[in-house]
Design an enzyme around this catalytic site. Sequence first.
Site, PDB file in Angstrom:
ATOM      1  N   LYS A 137      45.342  23.844  34.635  1.00  0.00           N
ATOM      2  CA  LYS A 137      46.764  24.003  34.977  1.00  0.00           C
ATOM      3  C   LYS A 137      46.945  25.187  35.931  1.00  0.00           C
ATOM      4  O   LYS A 137      47.595  25.075  36.966  1.00  0.00           O
ATOM      5  CB  LYS A 137      47.574  24.252  33.692  1.00  0.00           C
ATOM      6  CG  LYS A 137      48.979  24.798  33.950  1.00  0.00           C
ATOM      7  CD  LYS A 137      49.745  25.085  32.678  1.00  0.00           C
ATOM      8  CE  LYS A 137      49.538  26.439  32.062  1.00  0.00           C
ATOM      9  NZ  LYS A 137      50.347  27.547  32.585  1.00  0.00           N
ATOM     10  N   ASN A 138      46.365  26.315  35.570  1.00  0.00           N
ATOM     11  CA  ASN A 138      46.643  27.536  36.337  1.00  0.00           C
ATOM     12  C   ASN A 138      45.942  27.579  37.695  1.00  0.00           C
ATOM     13  O   ASN A 138      46.280  28.412  38.534  1.00  0.00           O
ATOM     14  CB  ASN A 138      46.313  28.782  35.504  1.00  0.00           C
ATOM     15  CG  ASN A 138      47.319  28.966  34.379  1.00  0.00           C
ATOM     16  OD1 ASN A 138      48.354  28.296  34.360  1.00  0.00           O
ATOM     17  ND2 ASN A 138      47.022  29.850  33.444  1.00  0.00           N
TER      18      ASN A 138
ATOM     19  N   ARG B  85      58.023  29.713  35.053  1.00  0.00           N
ATOM     20  CA  ARG B  85      57.898  30.950  35.831  1.00  0.00           C
ATOM     21  C   ARG B  85      57.003  30.776  37.045  1.00  0.00           C
ATOM     22  O   ARG B  85      57.196  31.415  38.080  1.00  0.00           O
ATOM     23  CB  ARG B  85      57.285  32.049  34.966  1.00  0.00           C
ATOM     24  CG  ARG B  85      58.168  32.625  33.943  1.00  0.00           C
ATOM     25  CD  ARG B  85      57.476  33.815  33.348  1.00  0.00           C
ATOM     26  NE  ARG B  85      57.282  34.863  34.337  1.00  0.00           N
ATOM     27  CZ  ARG B  85      58.182  35.737  34.668  1.00  0.00           C
ATOM     28  NH1 ARG B  85      59.352  35.739  34.081  1.00  0.00           N
ATOM     29  NH2 ARG B  85      57.938  36.640  35.578  1.00  0.00           N
TER      30      ARG B  85
ATOM     31  N   CYS C 286      60.992  36.082  29.181  1.00  0.00           N
ATOM     32  CA  CYS C 286      59.823  35.267  28.849  1.00  0.00           C
ATOM     33  C   CYS C 286      59.351  35.633  27.459  1.00  0.00           C
ATOM     34  O   CYS C 286      59.363  36.797  27.077  1.00  0.00           O
ATOM     35  CB  CYS C 286      58.739  35.561  29.871  1.00  0.00           C
ATOM     36  SG  CYS C 286      57.247  34.656  29.551  1.00  0.00           S
TER      37      CYS C 286
ATOM     38  N   ARG D  23      57.846  40.346  32.212  1.00  0.00           N
ATOM     39  CA  ARG D  23      57.010  39.815  33.306  1.00  0.00           C
ATOM     40  C   ARG D  23      57.691  40.007  34.653  1.00  0.00           C
ATOM     41  O   ARG D  23      58.239  39.062  35.225  1.00  0.00           O
ATOM     42  CB  ARG D  23      56.686  38.339  33.070  1.00  0.00           C
ATOM     43  CG  ARG D  23      55.795  38.121  31.877  1.00  0.00           C
ATOM     44  CD  ARG D  23      55.496  36.675  31.663  1.00  0.00           C
ATOM     45  NE  ARG D  23      54.540  36.145  32.629  1.00  0.00           N
ATOM     46  CZ  ARG D  23      54.184  34.862  32.677  1.00  0.00           C
ATOM     47  NH1 ARG D  23      54.721  33.995  31.850  1.00  0.00           N
ATOM     48  NH2 ARG D  23      53.300  34.450  33.557  1.00  0.00           N
TER      49      ARG D  23
ATOM     50  N   ASP E 230      45.184  34.539  27.582  1.00  0.00           N
ATOM     51  CA  ASP E 230      45.587  33.168  27.255  1.00  0.00           C
ATOM     52  C   ASP E 230      44.779  32.556  26.108  1.00  0.00           C
ATOM     53  O   ASP E 230      45.080  31.435  25.683  1.00  0.00           O
ATOM     54  CB  ASP E 230      45.495  32.269  28.504  1.00  0.00           C
ATOM     55  CG  ASP E 230      46.554  32.624  29.537  1.00  0.00           C
ATOM     56  OD1 ASP E 230      47.493  33.361  29.194  1.00  0.00           O
ATOM     57  OD2 ASP E 230      46.431  32.179  30.694  1.00  0.00           O
TER      58      ASP E 230
ATOM     59  N   ARG F 168      53.682  21.741  28.012  1.00  0.00           N
ATOM     60  CA  ARG F 168      53.725  22.340  29.344  1.00  0.00           C
ATOM     61  C   ARG F 168      52.323  22.543  29.900  1.00  0.00           C
ATOM     62  O   ARG F 168      52.128  22.482  31.110  1.00  0.00           O
ATOM     63  CB  ARG F 168      54.438  23.694  29.294  1.00  0.00           C
ATOM     64  CG  ARG F 168      55.917  23.586  29.047  1.00  0.00           C
ATOM     65  CD  ARG F 168      56.553  24.926  29.189  1.00  0.00           C
ATOM     66  NE  ARG F 168      56.030  25.585  30.366  1.00  0.00           N
ATOM     67  CZ  ARG F 168      56.144  26.867  30.640  1.00  0.00           C
ATOM     68  NH1 ARG F 168      56.774  27.651  29.804  1.00  0.00           N
ATOM     69  NH2 ARG F 168      55.635  27.390  31.734  1.00  0.00           N
TER      70      ARG F 168
HETATM   71  C1  EPZ Z   1      49.121  34.173  35.142  1.00  0.00           C
HETATM   72  O1  EPZ Z   1      50.477  34.627  35.027  1.00  0.00           O
HETATM   73  C2  EPZ Z   1      49.012  32.946  34.291  1.00  0.00           C
HETATM   74  N1  EPZ Z   1      49.958  31.933  34.779  1.00  0.00           N
HETATM   75  C3  EPZ Z   1      49.298  33.274  32.827  1.00  0.00           C
HETATM   76  O2  EPZ Z   1      49.046  32.108  32.064  1.00  0.00           O
HETATM   77  C4  EPZ Z   1      48.333  34.370  32.363  1.00  0.00           C
HETATM   78  O3  EPZ Z   1      48.670  34.755  31.046  1.00  0.00           O
HETATM   79  C5  EPZ Z   1      48.432  35.572  33.294  1.00  0.00           C
HETATM   80  O4  EPZ Z   1      48.217  35.158  34.673  1.00  0.00           O
HETATM   81  C6  EPZ Z   1      47.415  36.646  32.968  1.00  0.00           C
HETATM   82  O5  EPZ Z   1      46.126  36.140  33.044  1.00  0.00           O
HETATM   83  C7  EPZ Z   1      49.604  31.121  35.757  1.00  0.00           C
HETATM   84  O6  EPZ Z   1      48.532  31.209  36.329  1.00  0.00           O
HETATM   85  C8  EPZ Z   1      50.559  30.049  36.120  1.00  0.00           C
HETATM   86  P1  EPZ Z   1      50.113  38.413  35.964  1.00  0.00           P
HETATM   87  P2  EPZ Z   1      51.001  35.773  36.015  1.00  0.00           P
HETATM   88  O7  EPZ Z   1      51.012  38.638  37.121  1.00  0.00           O
HETATM   89  O8  EPZ Z   1      50.258  35.715  37.286  1.00  0.00           O
HETATM   90  C9  EPZ Z   1      52.178  42.600  35.077  1.00  0.00           C
HETATM   91  C10 EPZ Z   1      49.475  30.527  30.380  1.00  0.00           C
HETATM   92  O9  EPZ Z   1      49.591  30.604  29.130  1.00  0.00           O
HETATM   93  N2  EPZ Z   1      52.864  42.422  36.369  1.00  0.00           N
HETATM   94  O10 EPZ Z   1      48.650  38.399  36.232  1.00  0.00           O
HETATM   95  O11 EPZ Z   1      52.466  35.678  36.051  1.00  0.00           O
HETATM   96  C11 EPZ Z   1      52.603  41.582  34.032  1.00  0.00           C
HETATM   97  O12 EPZ Z   1      53.789  41.969  33.395  1.00  0.00           O
HETATM   98  C12 EPZ Z   1      50.120  31.540  31.295  1.00  0.00           C
HETATM   99  O13 EPZ Z   1      48.863  29.615  30.957  1.00  0.00           O
HETATM  100  C13 EPZ Z   1      53.650  43.430  36.885  1.00  0.00           C
HETATM  101  O14 EPZ Z   1      53.784  44.508  36.290  1.00  0.00           O
HETATM  102  O15 EPZ Z   1      50.555  37.063  35.238  1.00  0.00           O
HETATM  103  C14 EPZ Z   1      51.387  41.561  33.136  1.00  0.00           C
HETATM  104  O16 EPZ Z   1      51.424  42.659  32.248  1.00  0.00           O
HETATM  105  C15 EPZ Z   1      51.059  32.447  30.618  1.00  0.00           C
HETATM  106  N3  EPZ Z   1      54.271  43.210  38.095  1.00  0.00           N
HETATM  107  C16 EPZ Z   1      50.222  41.750  34.096  1.00  0.00           C
HETATM  108  O17 EPZ Z   1      50.801  42.340  35.265  1.00  0.00           O
HETATM  109  C17 EPZ Z   1      54.105  42.071  38.807  1.00  0.00           C
HETATM  110  O18 EPZ Z   1      54.681  41.948  39.903  1.00  0.00           O
HETATM  111  C18 EPZ Z   1      49.490  40.485  34.472  1.00  0.00           C
HETATM  112  O19 EPZ Z   1      50.432  39.477  34.838  1.00  0.00           O
HETATM  113  C19 EPZ Z   1      53.321  41.057  38.260  1.00  0.00           C
HETATM  114  C20 EPZ Z   1      52.699  41.246  37.041  1.00  0.00           C
END
Ligand code: EPZ
Length: 439
Positions: free
Chosen positions: A22-23, A93, A117, A122, A309, A401
Amino acid sequence: MDVFVVQGGHPLSGTVSVSGSKNASLPMMAATLLSKGKSTLNNVPDLVDVRTLSALLRCLGCEVTREPSSALSIQVIDEEHSKAEYDLVRRMRASVCVLGPLLARRGSARVSLPGGCNIGHRPIDIHLRGFEALGATVTIEKGDIVVRSSRLVGNEIDLNGPNGSTVLGTCNLMSAAVLAEGNTVLHSAAREPEIIALGDYLNAMGAQVSGHGTSTIQIEGVDELHGAEANVIPDRIEAATLIIAAAITRSSIQIKNIETHHLNHVIQKLNGIGVVISKQDHSTIIVDATNRLLPTNLHALPYPETPTDVQAQLTALLSTIPGESVVRDSVFPDRFMHCAELNRMNASIRQQGDSAHISGVQQLHGAHVMASDLRASAALVLAALVANGESVIHRIYHLDRGYEALETKLNSLGAQIIRCSEERLLNRKNHELQIRKSA
Ligand code: EPZ
């Protein structure tokens, strides 16, 4: 709304195959907005998030067709619109991953700011800072993020945040920089396999991306991209969930279409607690969890460490292993809503800060539980497989999802999971009550 009714206590056996990721699919689908030609993505899982992004791409002028072979073909027909509507963005998202491609190709993008969320705070500030560094203006207008630029220009951008890098932020910035003028260097880039998959796909479309999979990605801007064909990698989170299904039921199963090197850390950890995972060929493993399992401590961190995850699924497993375990999540430090539900099934988990302190129990008990997000749902299904008696898992739309036919796959291994509507469940209860009254 559907629920799962699970009869626990059935060991698993047999063979199961992992679906496409998916991701990896979502950012690749969004990246097709960068080209005019037809693109074909093979091995795209049929699940709600993919259907939501397909609907969004259609609104953005694409023709999206699901082929019988699990391929998705996407072609941009009309480039006039660059607004992602709230109704679609609020459902998922990951809709934010159209921002980079739209900005680069159409000169602007308007996407509803994603709301709250269930897995914690996030923000997308790092994505937006990156777009600004490429020369875009970023404003928030009536709840929408609006990014604009007549010509993006390459730059050096640091993607580090308080909890490490950002996966979708790295995708967005890669997808924006491929059409920027000159060179871009992304520092502290995410290194997840899904980033490698996107980089390879962009290159197949004619981009000049290198270093993807390391923390420094170099991108040489090009004038245009063409359509391309790519195979989506197997879903490493689904694969880990299936391995944990074998472990929690103390069973032995065969798993096909798995990239074990995407799961090195999880496999090492599970080996360490007594789950024997042996490779049969490059994409097939046997999981044998029939030995006594031991408690352990885990720490979810960005790739290549244990993924956030699979944190919920591992927490469910450790709650069934007598002894003390601690699970910490430094990516989403508040992602512990599944713990209270697992406790309703007789688990003994105390959340403190970014950690779950688990006292493993001999036996989980069936109960009514509520899924709060995608991976929490999977954790509850896993727990229900070993709980004694019946469990009912509510709000499984979260599961739909991101997992393709999980209950069908688990049932093929011997699990007893029935999907039914809340209404049917209620009717069954009333019927049982009547029988008891008249007896
Ligand atoms: C991706 O989300 C995945 N989603 C998530 O999978 C996964 O949990 C996550 O990466 C972490 O591995 C998809 O790929 C569609 P991040 P993403 O930006 O990219 C902080 C699932 O269950 N952050 O890497 O949105 C954030 O709050 C889903 O399949 C900021 O501070 O996650 C977090 O603590 C859920 N500012 C950390 O970084 C930003 O601008 C990592 O989040 C962006 C993120």
